[in-house]
Design an enzyme around this catalytic site. Structure first.
Site, PDB file in Angstrom:
ATOM      1  N   ASP A 106       0.870  -1.178   0.000  1.00  0.00           N
ATOM      2  CA  ASP A 106       0.000   0.000   0.000  1.00  0.00           C
ATOM      3  C   ASP A 106       0.913   1.236   0.000  1.00  0.00           C
ATOM      4  O   ASP A 106       1.472   1.584  -1.040  1.00  0.00           O
ATOM      5  CB  ASP A 106      -0.875  -0.163   1.252  1.00  0.00           C
ATOM      6  CG  ASP A 106      -1.955   0.859   1.453  1.00  0.00           C
ATOM      7  OD1 ASP A 106      -3.132   0.533   1.248  1.00  0.00           O
ATOM      8  OD2 ASP A 106      -1.635   1.983   1.867  1.00  0.00           O
ATOM      9  N   ARG A 168     -10.389 -12.909   6.728  1.00  0.00           N
ATOM     10  CA  ARG A 168      -9.196 -13.585   6.186  1.00  0.00           C
ATOM     11  C   ARG A 168      -9.531 -14.924   5.531  1.00  0.00           C
ATOM     12  O   ARG A 168      -8.838 -15.379   4.635  1.00  0.00           O
ATOM     13  CB  ARG A 168      -8.165 -13.843   7.296  1.00  0.00           C
ATOM     14  CG  ARG A 168      -7.583 -12.592   7.922  1.00  0.00           C
ATOM     15  CD  ARG A 168      -6.363 -12.960   8.752  1.00  0.00           C
ATOM     16  NE  ARG A 168      -5.990 -11.936   9.709  1.00  0.00           N
ATOM     17  CZ  ARG A 168      -5.200 -10.894   9.433  1.00  0.00           C
ATOM     18  NH1 ARG A 168      -4.734 -10.712   8.228  1.00  0.00           N
ATOM     19  NH2 ARG A 168      -4.889 -10.028  10.390  1.00  0.00           N
TER      20      ARG A 168
HETATM   21  P1  IMP Z   1       1.828  -0.443   3.836  1.00  0.00           P
HETATM   22  O1  IMP Z   1       2.862  -0.547   4.908  1.00  0.00           O
HETATM   23  O2  IMP Z   1       1.088   0.852   3.880  1.00  0.00           O
HETATM   24  O3  IMP Z   1       2.388  -0.716   2.437  1.00  0.00           O
HETATM   25  O4  IMP Z   1       0.717  -1.503   4.139  1.00  0.00           O
HETATM   26  C1  IMP Z   1       0.960  -2.841   3.988  1.00  0.00           C
HETATM   27  C2  IMP Z   1       0.167  -3.690   4.941  1.00  0.00           C
HETATM   28  O5  IMP Z   1      -1.057  -3.071   5.353  1.00  0.00           O
HETATM   29  C3  IMP Z   1      -0.214  -4.963   4.241  1.00  0.00           C
HETATM   30  O6  IMP Z   1       0.753  -5.955   4.434  1.00  0.00           O
HETATM   31  C4  IMP Z   1      -1.555  -5.293   4.875  1.00  0.00           C
HETATM   32  O7  IMP Z   1      -1.351  -6.096   6.012  1.00  0.00           O
HETATM   33  C5  IMP Z   1      -2.147  -3.955   5.246  1.00  0.00           C
HETATM   34  N1  IMP Z   1      -3.054  -3.480   4.184  1.00  0.00           N
HETATM   35  C6  IMP Z   1      -2.810  -2.526   3.253  1.00  0.00           C
HETATM   36  N2  IMP Z   1      -3.846  -2.342   2.435  1.00  0.00           N
HETATM   37  C7  IMP Z   1      -4.797  -3.201   2.839  1.00  0.00           C
HETATM   38  C8  IMP Z   1      -6.120  -3.514   2.352  1.00  0.00           C
HETATM   39  O8  IMP Z   1      -6.659  -2.962   1.380  1.00  0.00           O
HETATM   40  N3  IMP Z   1      -6.789  -4.481   3.050  1.00  0.00           N
HETATM   41  C9  IMP Z   1      -6.264  -5.135   4.122  1.00  0.00           C
HETATM   42  N4  IMP Z   1      -5.033  -4.883   4.595  1.00  0.00           N
HETATM   43  C10 IMP Z   1      -4.299  -3.926   3.959  1.00  0.00           C
END
Ligand code: IMP
Ligand code: MG
Length: 178
Positions: A106, A168
Site C-alpha cells: 500500500d 481472512r
Molecule cells: P503499507 O505498509 O502501507 O504498504 O501496508 C501494507 C500492509 O497493510 C499490508 O501488508 C496489509 O497487512 C495492510 N493493508 C494494506 N492495504 C490493505 C487492504 O486494502 N486491506 C487489508 N489490509 C491492507
C-alpha cells in the site's frame, strides 16, 4: 452483485477465487523460471500473507523453504504510517536467495521495513513478490519484483487480508463498498 457485511462495513465482490488461484500459480511458475535450480527461502509477512504463502509454496515446483516475520502497520482500515515488528526471523539468511511473500503493498512503509531488516542479513539475492499493489498510494522508491494484481486505492479483504481481524478466511477478494 454479491455483498457481505464485516463489522460496520459492506464489501462487494471484486476478484473471484479462480482468478486469484490462477494468478498465484502463474507467479510461482514465473519465479521458478527465474530462480531455476536455486533453493529459495520464502519469507512470509504475517499475518496477511499466510494464505497466499501457503498456496504460492504449493504451486512452486522446486526445492524451497519458508520462514515468517510478523509486522503490523494497519489498524482497522487505516495505515498507521509506522511498522511494528512482532516476531522476527530465526534462520540464518547469509548467502541465501530470499523471496519475500507479501499480501499487499500500500504506502510501502512495511516494504521499507522489510528492506531494512533483510538488508542487514547478508543475503545473496532478495526478491519481493506481492499479490496486490496499490500504485496510487505507494510513496517509496523501492523495487518490487512480482505483483499479482495492481489495484486502485480501495480497501480489500479476503484471501488472508482482514478488516479489523475478520474476513481472512474468504476465498475471494471483496472491496469496501462506496
Ligand atoms: P503499507 O505498509 O502501507 O504498504 O501496508 C501494507 C500492509 O497493510 C499490508 O501488508 C496489509 O497487512 C495492510 N493493508 C494494506 N492495504 C490493505 C487492504 O486494502 N486491506 C487489508 N489490509 C491492507
Ligand atoms: Mg501484510
Amino acid at each position: 452483485m454479491k455483498s457481505i457485511k464485516i463489522h460496520d462495513h459492506t464489501f462487494d465482490i471484486y476478484i473471484d477465487k479462480e482468478m486469484v488461484q490462477k494468478r498465484v500459480q502463474t507467479l510461482a511458475k514465473e519465479l521458478k523460471a527465474t530462480l531455476q535450480n536455486e533453493t529459495p527461502i520464502f519469507v512470509s509477512i504475517l499475518n496477511g500473507a499466510f494464505i497466499f504463502a501457503a498456496d504460492f509454496m504449493r504451486a512452486y515446483e522446486g526445492e524451497c523453504e519458508i520462514s515468517f516475520i510478523k509486522l503490523a502497520s494497519y489498524e482497522k482500515t487505516q495505515s498507521l504510517g509506522k511498522v511494528k515488528q512482532l516476531l522476527g526471523i530465526n534462520e540464518d539468511l547469509t548467502g541465501r536467495t530470499v523471496v519475500v511473500l507479501e499480501d499487499i503493498i500500500d504506502t510501502g512503509t512495511t516494504l521499507q521495513e522489510i528492506y531494512k531488516i533483510l538488508g542487514e542479513a547478508n543475503v545473496k539475492d532478495l526478491k519481493i513478490v506481492s499479490l496486490f499493489f496499490k500504485p496510487e498510494v505507494f510513496k517509496k522508491e523501492l523495487h518490487i519484483d512480482y505483483v499479482g494484481f495492481e489495484i486502485p486505492d480501495n480497501f480489500i479483504v479476503g484471501y488472508g487480508l482482514d478488516y479489523d481481524g475478520l474476513g481472512r478466511n474468504l476465498p475471494e477478494i471483496y472491496k469496501l463498498s462506496k
